[in-house]
Scaffold this motif. Structure first.
Motif, PDB file in Angstrom:
ATOM      1  N   LYS A  53       9.884 -11.172  32.168  1.00  0.00           N
ATOM      2  CA  LYS A  53      10.417 -12.480  31.767  1.00  0.00           C
ATOM      3  C   LYS A  53      11.748 -12.273  31.063  1.00  0.00           C
ATOM      4  O   LYS A  53      11.884 -11.390  30.220  1.00  0.00           O
ATOM      5  CB  LYS A  53       9.435 -13.193  30.845  1.00  0.00           C
ATOM      6  N   ASP A  54      12.720 -13.112  31.422  1.00  0.00           N
ATOM      7  CA  ASP A  54      14.011 -13.026  30.742  1.00  0.00           C
ATOM      8  C   ASP A  54      13.951 -13.820  29.438  1.00  0.00           C
ATOM      9  O   ASP A  54      12.882 -14.318  29.050  1.00  0.00           O
ATOM     10  CB  ASP A  54      15.154 -13.481  31.661  1.00  0.00           C
ATOM     11  N   ALA A  55      15.067 -13.977  28.752  1.00  0.00           N
ATOM     12  CA  ALA A  55      15.115 -14.649  27.448  1.00  0.00           C
ATOM     13  C   ALA A  55      14.668 -16.107  27.530  1.00  0.00           C
ATOM     14  O   ALA A  55      14.231 -16.677  26.523  1.00  0.00           O
ATOM     15  CB  ALA A  55      16.529 -14.563  26.885  1.00  0.00           C
ATOM     16  N   ASN A  56      14.742 -16.701  28.719  1.00  0.00           N
ATOM     17  CA  ASN A  56      14.335 -18.096  28.899  1.00  0.00           C
ATOM     18  C   ASN A  56      12.911 -18.227  29.430  1.00  0.00           C
ATOM     19  O   ASN A  56      12.480 -19.328  29.766  1.00  0.00           O
ATOM     20  CB  ASN A  56      15.305 -18.800  29.848  1.00  0.00           C
ATOM     21  N   GLY A  57      12.199 -17.108  29.555  1.00  0.00           N
ATOM     22  CA  GLY A  57      10.824 -17.131  30.046  1.00  0.00           C
ATOM     23  C   GLY A  57      10.710 -17.184  31.557  1.00  0.00           C
ATOM     24  O   GLY A  57       9.624 -17.388  32.094  1.00  0.00           O
ATOM     25  N   ILE A  58      11.823 -16.974  32.260  1.00  0.00           N
ATOM     26  CA  ILE A  58      11.824 -16.993  33.718  1.00  0.00           C
ATOM     27  C   ILE A  58      11.463 -15.595  34.216  1.00  0.00           C
ATOM     28  O   ILE A  58      12.002 -14.598  33.749  1.00  0.00           O
ATOM     29  CB  ILE A  58      13.205 -17.417  34.256  1.00  0.00           C
ATOM     30  N   ILE A  59      10.549 -15.530  35.175  1.00  0.00           N
ATOM     31  CA  ILE A  59      10.102 -14.234  35.700  1.00  0.00           C
ATOM     32  C   ILE A  59      11.089 -13.738  36.751  1.00  0.00           C
ATOM     33  O   ILE A  59      11.444 -14.467  37.686  1.00  0.00           O
ATOM     34  CB  ILE A  59       8.691 -14.333  36.305  1.00  0.00           C
ATOM     35  N   ARG A  60      11.522 -12.498  36.573  1.00  0.00           N
ATOM     36  CA  ARG A  60      12.440 -11.829  37.506  1.00  0.00           C
ATOM     37  C   ARG A  60      11.747 -10.582  38.051  1.00  0.00           C
ATOM     38  O   ARG A  60      10.908  -9.990  37.375  1.00  0.00           O
ATOM     39  CB  ARG A  60      13.732 -11.416  36.806  1.00  0.00           C
ATOM     40  N   ALA A  61      12.114 -10.175  39.249  1.00  0.00           N
ATOM     41  CA  ALA A  61      11.527  -9.001  39.894  1.00  0.00           C
ATOM     42  C   ALA A  61      12.575  -7.896  39.992  1.00  0.00           C
ATOM     43  O   ALA A  61      13.745  -8.168  40.283  1.00  0.00           O
ATOM     44  CB  ALA A  61      11.016  -9.354  41.283  1.00  0.00           C
ATOM     45  N   SER A  62      12.131  -6.644  39.764  1.00  0.00           N
ATOM     46  CA  SER A  62      13.029  -5.516  39.955  1.00  0.00           C
ATOM     47  C   SER A  62      12.276  -4.364  40.601  1.00  0.00           C
ATOM     48  O   SER A  62      11.061  -4.260  40.515  1.00  0.00           O
ATOM     49  CB  SER A  62      13.638  -5.075  38.626  1.00  0.00           C
ATOM     50  N   LYS A  63      13.043  -3.518  41.271  1.00  0.00           N
ATOM     51  CA  LYS A  63      12.494  -2.314  41.904  1.00  0.00           C
ATOM     52  C   LYS A  63      13.517  -1.200  41.689  1.00  0.00           C
ATOM     53  O   LYS A  63      14.707  -1.398  41.958  1.00  0.00           O
ATOM     54  CB  LYS A  63      12.246  -2.540  43.388  1.00  0.00           C
ATOM     55  N   ASP A  64      13.040  -0.083  41.195  1.00  0.00           N
ATOM     56  CA  ASP A  64      13.910   1.067  40.954  1.00  0.00           C
ATOM     57  C   ASP A  64      15.100   0.704  40.064  1.00  0.00           C
ATOM     58  O   ASP A  64      16.217   1.162  40.270  1.00  0.00           O
ATOM     59  CB  ASP A  64      14.408   1.664  42.278  1.00  0.00           C
ATOM     60  N   GLY A  65      14.854  -0.168  39.070  1.00  0.00           N
ATOM     61  CA  GLY A  65      15.888  -0.524  38.104  1.00  0.00           C
ATOM     62  C   GLY A  65      16.899  -1.558  38.577  1.00  0.00           C
ATOM     63  O   GLY A  65      17.830  -1.888  37.849  1.00  0.00           O
TER      64      GLY A  65
END
Length: 69
Positions: A53-65
């Protein structure tokens, strides 16, 4: 249109989810659920996707940074 990605593992908070699909629209995770059968237009990335979750509570996806758009 949402991008649908499947991976061996999805990690969110302290949970490790096995064989999951993550739907992403405009860089925001809109849904995630177990991969129970082959689905059309699903990209298989394999490995591990990290959901945070970012600072606004929105979920973000990442792979290998790297964030997944």
């Amino acid at each position: 249109m949402a991008r649908r990605i499947a991976a061996n593992r999805v990690i969110i908070d302290d949970r490790q989810l096995i064989q999951y699909v993550v739907e992403i629209e405009n860089g925001i995770v809109t849904n995630y659920y177990p991969l129970t059968e082959e689905q059309p237009f699903t990209e298989w990335l394999g490995g591990t996707i990290l959901l945070t979750k970012d600072a606004n509570g929105i979920i973000r996806a990442s792979k290998d940074g790297k964030f997944i758009e």
